[in-house]
Enzyme design. Structure first.
Site, PDB file in Angstrom:
ATOM      1  N   GLU A  34      40.388  26.141  43.207  1.00 13.39           N
ATOM      2  CA  GLU A  34      40.057  25.023  42.334  1.00 13.39           C
ATOM      3  C   GLU A  34      40.998  25.163  41.139  1.00 13.39           C
ATOM      4  O   GLU A  34      41.125  26.270  40.597  1.00 13.39           O
ATOM      5  CB  GLU A  34      38.597  25.108  41.845  1.00 13.39           C
ATOM      6  CG  GLU A  34      38.249  23.900  40.976  1.00 13.39           C
ATOM      7  CD  GLU A  34      36.892  23.993  40.280  1.00 13.39           C
ATOM      8  OE1 GLU A  34      36.331  25.096  40.214  1.00 13.39           O
ATOM      9  OE2 GLU A  34      36.416  22.956  39.797  1.00 13.39           O
ATOM     10  N   ARG A 260      35.609  40.179  48.782  1.00 10.47           N
ATOM     11  CA  ARG A 260      36.632  39.950  47.760  1.00 10.47           C
ATOM     12  C   ARG A 260      37.099  41.273  47.168  1.00 10.47           C
ATOM     13  O   ARG A 260      36.430  42.300  47.296  1.00 10.47           O
ATOM     14  CB  ARG A 260      36.100  39.037  46.664  1.00 10.47           C
ATOM     15  CG  ARG A 260      35.018  39.654  45.800  1.00 10.47           C
ATOM     16  CD  ARG A 260      34.891  38.922  44.466  1.00 10.47           C
ATOM     17  NE  ARG A 260      34.409  37.561  44.610  1.00 10.47           N
ATOM     18  CZ  ARG A 260      35.071  36.490  44.159  1.00 10.47           C
ATOM     19  NH1 ARG A 260      36.216  36.645  43.541  1.00 10.47           N
ATOM     20  NH2 ARG A 260      34.573  35.289  44.300  1.00 10.47           N
ATOM     21  N   LYS A 270      37.257  33.991  36.710  1.00  8.49           N
ATOM     22  CA  LYS A 270      37.980  33.025  35.881  1.00  8.49           C
ATOM     23  C   LYS A 270      37.287  32.830  34.543  1.00  8.49           C
ATOM     24  O   LYS A 270      37.925  32.690  33.512  1.00  8.49           O
ATOM     25  CB  LYS A 270      38.072  31.685  36.618  1.00  8.49           C
ATOM     26  CG  LYS A 270      39.143  31.658  37.697  1.00  8.49           C
ATOM     27  CD  LYS A 270      39.227  30.258  38.288  1.00  8.49           C
ATOM     28  CE  LYS A 270      40.110  30.252  39.539  1.00  8.49           C
ATOM     29  NZ  LYS A 270      40.014  28.961  40.250  1.00  8.49           N
TER      30      LYS A 270
END
Length: 551
Positions: A34, A260, A270
């Site tokens: 994104e 991850r 983020k």
RNA sequence: UGGGGCGUCGCCAAGUGGUUAAGGCACCGGGUUUUGAUCCCGGCAUCGGAGGUUCGAAUCCUCCCGCCCCAGCCA
């Protein structure tokens, strides 16, 4: 690269099986960020995985921006992400793709679901929806709007789309199962109203699709065969499949989840990285202490090192925390191979070689790399006055040769690529501080062993005192003092390392470094790996970032 | 607590019933070296726990313990 065969991971095994069974003809993957922030080392793992899978199986990988929520998205991030993926060495099939390119298609698929009686416009507000959803242990209950007539929902959706409905008052929901033990299946929201301009579609839309209603369909449109995401989306997979099974899609993609990357002494979210930037704890997204791709690049980490590191990571369903040392290993491994050698004295101490002819200067040649002759040799001016590092001298003559392989009064040391010298006398200022050493050099020892009886303690680096360039060095340490900055009480901000940046001014570097360019890595011998900083360097002032120290 | 996922050396991890239980990082020894770097040699686990199945189990079964994810109109 490596002669040891790397074991295949579970995703490679799935792909091989799909290929063998003829379930797919060719592999299509995608990296779907994104555009709401900068890419970081965690994304690098996903990038290397997705693009790597496509390469290994002769398929393609798309770069797709999942821009379904205009709230935090911006073209600045789109551009930065494109640059970062390229820098990492990957290329995608065709133009970058955008979820926003499919908004029209998504809208008609939403209408399709309404027609089928599998979606409805709900007028519960956020708080009510939460109440109706139930909890982890209690099932939810049906929305009073669940059985709304198809035509009414269709009309209302259109009203939402054109901006005739207030934000927060209506949503489009999938009609699945409010009793489902999987909360994601309790009539999830497909569209919500956001009367907000989108960085690509402007004010065309007043409603935007949710991640769940968009992702699988985006994959299907692009013919993605293996949609690889991180573990936290595992609970969304049944929903992903519900949409792909209930919509007339051009293909049927499948989702697979892997763990991850987590690195100790690092934060990779983020939100937190943005906070570090917004609150000025760092010098922007590309601050060399940031785990962002742009930060690593500015720090001097090579893309090859990032790739090697990512390839060394297992693709599995465990969520471990990788030791930063493992990343550092690959950084050094690559830099040792590729970085040009140079000398730079951080804390200069002058040495005057009393037996060296005054005014004489010779040019000594030094290798650009100890075991690579393809890199150009360096020319090092040598004269009567040179600088060595303060820490390479000691007055303590009792120090053993084994323990202190540097310069000691009355003893010898080799100047790297130059002569063997001896320290004879210490000169002090009025504050009793050592300001200079008077020494002498042993003639004919450049590239030659000294005469019998002279045994240099070791080899130290140096720079001509009269023919060098000045520079500032930025030395970086971990940004956090805690291995797990977000664990425990309080904010991760509380664990910022106050010593994460140390600036050393007025260092003396060998002449050739005056021509250093951004993007070129150097090993300052016996000190570490450095690179010119693009932001702080100027014609008058050279600034080098320390990528990492030597072991 | 309902659902989903995971537990193999200090860290990451291979292993898919028969291996002396890979490999990398870290660490500890030793050698080479005009970088105390690199390089080279050597050292370094019985598999979360308890039962069970089997000639044989890290691998299969049962129970237990622990950790992670899901209750945004975020992704």
């Amino acid at each position: 690269m490596t002669d040891i065969e790397k074991p295949t991971n579970f995703i490679q095994q799935v792909i091989s099986a799909d290929l063998d069974a003829g379930r797919v003809d060719s592999v299509v993957t995608r990296f779907p960020p994104e555009p709401n922030g900068y890419l970081h080392i965690g994304h690098a793992k996903s990038i290397c995985l997705n693009f790597g899978l496509a390469q290994q199986f002769g398929g393609v990988c798309n770069l797709r921006f999942d821009d379904t929520n205009p709230e935090k998205e911006d073209d600045e991030y789109v551009q930065a992400i494109i640059e970062d993926v390229r820098w990492l060495g990957f290329d995608w099939a065709g133009e970058p793709k955008f979820a926003s390119d499919y908004f029209g298609q998504l809208y008609s698929w939403a209408q399709h679901l309404i027609h089928e009686g599998k979606a409805y416009i709900c007028e519960l507000n956020a708080e009510q929806m939460r109440e109706y959803r139930g909890t982890l242990t209690e099932v939810g209950k049906n929305s009073p709007y669940r059985e709304r007539p198809v035509e009414e929902s269709l009309e209302l959706l259109e009203q939402m789309k054109v901006g005739a409905v207030d934000e927060g008052t209506m949503t489009l929901r999938a009609k699945i199962d409010m009793q489902s033990p999987n909360i994601n299946m309790r009539d999830p929201v497909m569209y919500r109203i956001k009367k907000m301009a989108h960085h690509r579609t402007g004010d065309t839309w007043n409603i935007y699709p949710s991640y769940d209603f968009a992702h699988g369909q985006e994959d299907a449109i692009e013919g993605v065969t293996h949609s690889v995401c991180t573990l936290e989306f595992a609970a969304n997979r049944p929903l992903y499949e519900w949409f792909t099974n209930n919509l007339p899609l051009p293909s049927t993609p499948h989702q697979y989840e892997f763990g991850r990357l987590n690195l100790n002494y690092t934060v990779t979210s983020k939100r937190k990285l943005k906070q570090l930037v917004d609150e000025n704890h760092v010098d922007g997204w590309d601050d060399p202490r940031m785990p962002t791709i742009s930060g690593l690049r500015r720090r001097g980490v090579t893309s090859a090192a990032v790739r090697e590191f990512c390839d060394s990571l297992a693709v599995a369903k465990t969520d471990g925390i990788v030791d930063l040392a493992q990343f550092e290993h690959f950084i050094r491994d690559d830099l040792n191979e590729t970085a040009r050698r140079a000398m730079c004295v951080l804390n200069p101490l002058k040495i005057t070689l009393s037996n060296y002819v005054k005014g004489k200067e010779e040019l000594l040649s030094a290798a650009g790399h100890p075991n690579r002759d393809d890199l150009p040799a360096r020319q090092l001016p040598f004269g009567r006055e040179i600088y060595i590092d303060h820490s390479d001298f000691s007055e303590d003559t009792s120090l053993s040769r084994k323990k202190f392989k540097r310069l000691v009064i009355g003893d010898y040391v080799r100047l790297r690529g130059a002569y063997v010298i001896r320290a004879d006398q210490v000169i002090r200022d009025s504050h009793d501080q050592i300001v200079e050493i008077i020494g002498s050099y042993v003639p004919d020892t450049v590239g030659e062993n000294p005469p019998e009886g002279i045994r240099p303690r070791g080899v130290i680096h140096w720079v001509s005192a009269t023919n060098s360039v000045d520079c500032d060095l930025y030395l970086y340490e971990n940004l956090f003092t805690e291995a797990a900055p977000d664990a425990g009480e309080g904010s991760f901000i509380d664990h910022l390392n106050p010593q994460s940046l140390k600036i050393v001014k007025n260092c003396k570097a060998e002449l050739g470094l005056g021509d250093a360019v951004v993007g070129q890595q150097y090993q300052f011998e016996r000190e570490g790996y450095y690179c010119l900083d693009g932001k702080h360097s100027s014609a008058e002032k050279l600034v080098f970032n320390r990528t990492i120290n030597l072991r």
